[in-house]
Design an enzyme around this catalytic site. Structure first.
Site, short mmCIF file in Angstrom:
data_model
loop_
_atom_site.label_atom_id
_atom_site.label_comp_id
_atom_site.label_asym_id
_atom_site.label_seq_id
_atom_site.Cartn_x
_atom_site.Cartn_y
_atom_site.Cartn_z
N LYS A 1 0.79 -4.59 9.83
CA LYS A 1 1.95 -3.90 9.31
C LYS A 1 2.48 -3.02 10.14
O LYS A 1 2.06 -2.12 10.77
CB LYS A 1 1.42 -3.37 8.03
CG LYS A 1 2.72 -2.75 7.24
CD LYS A 1 2.14 -2.29 5.93
CE LYS A 1 3.16 -1.53 5.11
NZ LYS A 1 3.50 -0.22 5.57
N SER B 1 -4.33 1.59 -0.53
CA SER B 1 -4.04 2.31 0.60
C SER B 1 -5.09 3.39 0.92
O SER B 1 -5.79 3.70 0.10
CB SER B 1 -2.93 3.36 0.40
OG SER B 1 -2.81 4.38 1.49
N TYR C 1 -5.61 2.72 7.74
CA TYR C 1 -5.05 3.45 8.93
C TYR C 1 -6.24 3.63 10.02
O TYR C 1 -7.27 4.11 9.50
CB TYR C 1 -4.76 5.06 8.37
CG TYR C 1 -3.36 5.08 7.74
CD1 TYR C 1 -2.31 4.50 8.19
CD2 TYR C 1 -3.20 5.32 5.98
CE1 TYR C 1 -0.88 4.37 7.44
CE2 TYR C 1 -1.97 5.50 5.58
CZ TYR C 1 -0.94 4.92 6.36
OH TYR C 1 0.26 4.69 5.60
N THR D 1 -2.21 -0.91 9.21
CA THR D 1 -0.98 -0.40 9.54
C THR D 1 -0.97 0.21 10.93
O THR D 1 -1.72 0.87 11.46
CB THR D 1 -0.53 0.79 8.42
OG1 THR D 1 -0.67 0.34 7.00
CG2 THR D 1 0.65 1.45 8.89
N PRO E 1 0.87 -1.25 -0.11
CA PRO E 1 0.01 -0.03 0.00
C PRO E 1 0.87 1.27 0.12
O PRO E 1 1.64 1.29 0.83
CB PRO E 1 -0.69 0.01 1.17
CG PRO E 1 -0.01 -0.86 2.15
CD PRO E 1 0.72 -1.79 1.44
N HIS F 1 8.15 0.91 7.64
CA HIS F 1 7.46 1.79 6.72
C HIS F 1 8.29 2.31 5.64
O HIS F 1 8.25 3.58 5.45
CB HIS F 1 6.89 2.88 7.78
CG HIS F 1 5.57 3.62 7.14
ND1 HIS F 1 4.10 3.00 7.60
CD2 HIS F 1 5.14 4.37 6.12
CE1 HIS F 1 3.31 3.78 6.98
NE2 HIS F 1 3.96 4.58 6.08
N ARG G 1 14.68 -4.59 -3.94
CA ARG G 1 14.88 -3.95 -5.30
C ARG G 1 15.22 -4.96 -6.40
O ARG G 1 15.39 -4.62 -7.42
CB ARG G 1 15.97 -2.86 -5.31
CG ARG G 1 15.73 -1.89 -4.08
CD ARG G 1 14.70 -0.96 -4.57
NE ARG G 1 14.57 0.23 -3.53
CZ ARG G 1 13.67 -0.04 -2.41
NH1 ARG G 1 12.99 -0.81 -2.30
NH2 ARG G 1 13.63 1.17 -1.54
N ARG H 1 10.40 5.41 6.44
CA ARG H 1 9.74 6.90 6.63
C ARG H 1 9.17 7.36 7.74
O ARG H 1 8.63 8.05 8.03
CB ARG H 1 8.50 6.87 5.57
CG ARG H 1 8.97 6.70 3.98
CD ARG H 1 8.07 6.23 3.10
NE ARG H 1 6.95 7.19 2.90
CZ ARG H 1 6.90 8.42 2.31
NH1 ARG H 1 8.35 8.70 1.31
NH2 ARG H 1 6.23 9.25 2.11
#
Length: 384
Positions: A252, A107, A130, A156, A78, A276, A311, A279
């Site tokens: 999460k 999200s 959220y 989350t 998300p 996160h 990645r 972040r």
């Protein structure tokens, strides 16, 4: 143009096509970005065990995540403002994921609404929640996700307050975005992005505007979002969310083995080891560094997933070897989306799939479900 061979190629193409404030939003962490950077670099500290003279035919990456069949153990994470990387971004990403046979997670802070994504897809997707102070709004969001046929709820738990993200502050990015002369110039230098945006009505937070009390348009959204993230969120809140949802629940934001035990006690179906994407708490360990500790603590009691720093297909394989049953990608699919819309998202998945398959074969395995720590040579310099 140069051929697209790896995720970093998509990143550079997206950088040239997406306005700077939105690209930076996706490609940044909090404070010094040390955790954001460690999420990526710590994967390189894990070395693989090469095997030779083994049968590499009839390989499969297929597995399950929370009981759902997936073509490989990768879900689209998300991500907020996805529809600002490319017009109708959430819809296009969901379609690409559906066609590829992997989960897409929408999200709460998406541009395209739950209903808009459901109308353009044919299979269930996951919804990320959220927890806001307005509990009536949260109950309504959960009901909307159920009505749209969402097959899992991702709760989350690590955003009770917002981490300080310097790039966003320097860019003047807000919710909703404020279009200063600097921002207008950034968009003017991205004409293809602008042309696509002119073709869609999805330009606001579709899950919130027109649904939350007192939020009828963009002008009222900013004050609402600033006040709504609930700093009182606790483990006790999971009970009423589970009751309201009634389906598979994924927690999460787990980055500590004590919290992992609490998550198990909550009765969730899976946990996501996550910081996160670097972040929130800068200076926290990378997700992959903490994964083995959490697997050893609760891996026999709950399904464990991971996000942060993935990645490449090799990163996916390393996480699976360390005990994760599923991985999530955020930035890689956002780079693809910004670079080329739906086709770019598909390219990001194809890159990961090819890298994962090739690496698995060279490690002497034909079935992803047989991977374990025996396929690793060392972790953080310590031989396995």
């Amino acid at each position: 143009m140069a051929p697209i061979l790896e995720i970093s190629d998509l990143k550079e193409r997206a950088r040239k096509r997406v306005p700077k404030m939105f690209f930076d939003y996706a490609d940044s962490g909090s404070w010094t970005e040390s955790t954001y950077q460690a999420n990526e670099s710590d994967f390189a500290k894990i070395k693989l065990r090469q095997r030779i003279a083994v049968d590499m035919t009839n390989r499969t990456l297929a597995t399950k995540m929370i009981g759902q069949d997936v073509s490989m153990p990768v879900a689209l994470a998300p991500t907020g403002l996805t529809g600002m990387q490319h017009a109708d971004g959430e819809i296009l990403a969901a379609q690409a994921a559906e066609e590829f046979g992997v989960p897409f997670t929408l999200s709460t802070m998406s541009i395209c609404s739950i209903e808009a994504v459901a109308a353009k897809t044919t299979k269930p997707f996951w919804f990320q929640l959220y927890v806001m102070k307005d509990r009536d709004f949260i109950n309504s969001l959960i009901d909307r996700a159920k009505n749209a046929g969402c097959s899992a709820l991702v709760l989350t738990f690590d955003l009770q307050i917002l981490g300080q993200r310097h790039k966003d502050l320097r860019n003047g990015l807000s919710a909703p975005p404020k279009f200063t002369p600097k921002h207008v110039w950034q968009m003017a230098t991205r004409p293809m992005w602008c042309m696509k945006m002119l073709t869609t009505q999805n330009r606001t937070f579709g899950n919130i505007v027109g649904h939350a009390k007192g939020v009828g348009d963009l002008s009222s959204l900013s004050s609402w979002t600033a006040e709504q993230f609930d700093p009182r969120l606790s483990w006790d809140d999971i009970e009423w969310i589970k009751k309201q949802w009634g389906g598979p629940l994924i927690l999460k934001g787990i980055l500590d083995k004590e919290d992992a035990r609490h998550a198990v006690d909550s009765g969730c179906d899976a946990i996501i080891v996550s910081n996160h994407g670097g972040r929130q708490l800068d200076g926290a360990p990378s997700s992959i560094e903490i994964l083995p500790e959490i697997v050893d603590e609760v891996g026999d009691k709950v399904e464990i997933h991971i996000d942060g720093g993935i990645r490449s297909g090799q990163d996916v394989l390393k996480a699976i070897c360390l005990g994760a049953k599923g991985t999530y990608i955020g930035r890689p699919f956002l780079y693809g989306l910004g670079a080329g819309g739906k086709q770019g998202v598909t390219q990001s998945l194809e890159i990961l799939q090819k890298e994962l398959d090739t690496t698995m074969a060279l490690c002497g395995r034909r079935d992803l479900n047989t991977l374990n720590r025996d396929n690793l040579y060392s972790i953080n310099g310590v031989k396995v």
